[in-house]
Design a protein around this motif. Structure first.
Motif, PDB file in Angstrom:
ATOM      1  N   PRO A  34      90.490  70.304 -12.620  1.00 56.36           N
ATOM      2  CA  PRO A  34      91.055  70.528 -11.274  1.00 56.36           C
ATOM      3  C   PRO A  34      90.018  70.458 -10.162  1.00 56.36           C
ATOM      4  O   PRO A  34      90.285  69.950  -9.078  1.00 56.36           O
ATOM      5  N   VAL A  35      88.799  70.988 -10.454  1.00 56.17           N
ATOM      6  CA  VAL A  35      87.748  70.929  -9.438  1.00 56.17           C
ATOM      7  C   VAL A  35      87.364  69.475  -9.161  1.00 56.17           C
ATOM      8  O   VAL A  35      87.182  69.061  -8.003  1.00 56.17           O
ATOM      9  N   ALA A  36      87.258  68.674 -10.207  1.00 57.48           N
ATOM     10  CA  ALA A  36      86.893  67.267 -10.034  1.00 57.48           C
ATOM     11  C   ALA A  36      87.966  66.513  -9.246  1.00 57.48           C
ATOM     12  O   ALA A  36      87.661  65.685  -8.385  1.00 57.48           O
ATOM     13  N   ILE A  37      89.231  66.824  -9.529  1.00 61.22           N
ATOM     14  CA  ILE A  37      90.313  66.169  -8.797  1.00 61.22           C
ATOM     15  C   ILE A  37      90.277  66.554  -7.315  1.00 61.22           C
ATOM     16  O   ILE A  37      90.474  65.727  -6.433  1.00 61.22           O
ATOM     17  N   GLY A  38      89.994  67.826  -7.029  1.00 64.46           N
ATOM     18  CA  GLY A  38      89.893  68.259  -5.633  1.00 64.46           C
ATOM     19  C   GLY A  38      88.751  67.587  -4.904  1.00 64.46           C
ATOM     20  O   GLY A  38      88.889  67.177  -3.747  1.00 64.46           O
ATOM     21  N   VAL A  39      87.606  67.457  -5.567  1.00 64.98           N
ATOM     22  CA  VAL A  39      86.462  66.781  -4.942  1.00 64.98           C
ATOM     23  C   VAL A  39      86.774  65.312  -4.679  1.00 64.98           C
ATOM     24  O   VAL A  39      86.452  64.771  -3.612  1.00 64.98           O
ATOM     25  N   LEU A  40      87.426  64.641  -5.617  1.00 70.55           N
ATOM     26  CA  LEU A  40      87.779  63.229  -5.445  1.00 70.55           C
ATOM     27  C   LEU A  40      88.762  63.047  -4.286  1.00 70.55           C
ATOM     28  O   LEU A  40      88.629  62.117  -3.480  1.00 70.55           O
ATOM     29  N   ALA A  41      89.760  63.946  -4.194  1.00 66.66           N
ATOM     30  CA  ALA A  41      90.734  63.854  -3.107  1.00 66.66           C
ATOM     31  C   ALA A  41      90.065  64.062  -1.759  1.00 66.66           C
ATOM     32  O   ALA A  41      90.356  63.358  -0.781  1.00 66.66           O
ATOM     33  N   ALA A  42      89.134  65.027  -1.682  1.00 68.61           N
ATOM     34  CA  ALA A  42      88.424  65.263  -0.419  1.00 68.61           C
ATOM     35  C   ALA A  42      87.576  64.065  -0.031  1.00 68.61           C
ATOM     36  O   ALA A  42      87.489  63.691   1.140  1.00 68.61           O
ATOM     37  N   PHE A  43      86.971  63.415  -1.007  1.00 66.58           N
ATOM     38  CA  PHE A  43      86.165  62.225  -0.717  1.00 66.58           C
ATOM     39  C   PHE A  43      87.028  61.091  -0.179  1.00 66.58           C
ATOM     40  O   PHE A  43      86.642  60.403   0.762  1.00 66.58           O
ATOM     41  N   LEU A  44      88.193  60.892  -0.787  1.00 66.18           N
ATOM     42  CA  LEU A  44      89.073  59.812  -0.323  1.00 66.18           C
ATOM     43  C   LEU A  44      89.577  60.063   1.086  1.00 66.18           C
ATOM     44  O   LEU A  44      89.796  59.124   1.857  1.00 66.18           O
ATOM     45  N   VAL A  45      89.769  61.332   1.440  1.00 65.40           N
ATOM     46  CA  VAL A  45      90.238  61.655   2.796  1.00 65.40           C
ATOM     47  C   VAL A  45      89.132  61.472   3.824  1.00 65.40           C
ATOM     48  O   VAL A  45      89.343  60.953   4.924  1.00 65.40           O
ATOM     49  N   MET A  46      87.912  61.879   3.488  1.00 69.69           N
ATOM     50  CA  MET A  46      86.807  61.850   4.442  1.00 69.69           C
ATOM     51  C   MET A  46      86.081  60.524   4.487  1.00 69.69           C
ATOM     52  O   MET A  46      85.366  60.248   5.458  1.00 69.69           O
ATOM     53  N   ALA A  47      86.272  59.659   3.495  1.00 68.88           N
ATOM     54  CA  ALA A  47      85.518  58.403   3.438  1.00 68.88           C
ATOM     55  C   ALA A  47      85.738  57.530   4.667  1.00 68.88           C
ATOM     56  O   ALA A  47      84.782  56.994   5.234  1.00 68.88           O
ATOM     57  N   PRO A  48      86.994  57.340   5.140  1.00 66.42           N
ATOM     58  CA  PRO A  48      87.167  56.482   6.329  1.00 66.42           C
ATOM     59  C   PRO A  48      86.474  57.011   7.572  1.00 66.42           C
ATOM     60  O   PRO A  48      86.111  56.247   8.461  1.00 66.42           O
ATOM     61  N   LEU A  49      86.294  58.358   7.632  1.00 69.20           N
ATOM     62  CA  LEU A  49      85.651  58.938   8.812  1.00 69.20           C
ATOM     63  C   LEU A  49      84.142  58.791   8.785  1.00 69.20           C
ATOM     64  O   LEU A  49      83.483  58.862   9.827  1.00 69.20           O
TER      65      LEU A  49
END
Length: 212
Positions: A34-49
């Motif tokens: 779950p921690v890895a999935i949360g980190v991956l989701a946060a990266f995908l959200v912040m990557a365009p910024l």
């Protein structure tokens, strides 16, 4: 049950028993995944910024659709006043303007309502062009003018100055006034005073008793 089957079952029970290596692996995975999935989701959200640089692409001008009109209005209405402060209204079924810098508006199914000293009058044409700067209407095709007291003008391809209330025909004209009927190759008319100037092959048929 044979000795081999019993031994295999016993080994599996030991491997899956609480506190075994498999049990520890399952507990660790339930936390780490779950921690890895949360980190991956946060990266995908912040990557365009956080991305830098420009995105470029090639556009084939031969495959791009170009708008033929900048502005297309249905049921258009234009209002104004003439030089004496008398109101007029110009309506059209469709109005097309190519650009905001161009004052010419193409009109179809147009009609103009004018208030004259002796009552309302109207101009009707199939299509024309309205110059918003000079407030002149260049009407194409048949043009019909109707006013109070029986004044009627039927002409072709005329120019109407809404400021001065004057009309100049671009073709043959026929009309009706209280004195009778007339026709000519061309005409200039003051719509407010009903003074008509005929040009070329002018004919007037006066009805006795109506002329002053």
């Amino acid at each position: 049950m044979s000795d081999i089957a019993a031994r295999t079952r016993s080994e599996r029970q030991v491997w899956a028993a609480p506190g075994s290596s498999h049990d520890r692996l399952v507990r660790l995975s339930s936390i780490v995944l779950p921690v890895a999935i949360g980190v991956l989701a946060a990266f995908l959200v912040m990557a365009p910024l956080t991305m830098r640089g420009d995105v470029s692409f090639l556009l084939d001008k031969n495959k791009v659709e170009v708008a033929k009109e900048r502005l297309l209005i249905q049921k258009a209405l234009y209002r104004g006043e003439d030089g004496k402060g008398q109101p007029f209204a110009l309506t059209a079924g469709n109005a097309t303007q190519k650009s905001s810098s161009e004052p010419i508006v193409k009109l179809s199914e147009l009609s103009a309502a004018i208030r004259l000293p002796d009552g309302p009058a109207s101009l009707i044409a199939n299509q024309g062009r309205y110059n918003m700067t000079t407030e002149q209407v260049m009407m194409d095709g048949p043009v019909l003018f109707r006013a109070a007291n029986g004044y009627r003008l039927d002409t072709q391809n005329s120019i109407v100055d809404l400021k001065t209330r004057k009309l100049q025909s671009g073709g043959a004209v026929t009309g009706t006034v209280p004195q009778g009927r007339f026709s000519a190759n061309a005409m200039k008319a003051d719509l407010e005073t009903h003074i008509v100037t005929l040009d070329g092959n002018a004919r007037l048929r006066i009805v006795p008793g109506r002329a002053k």
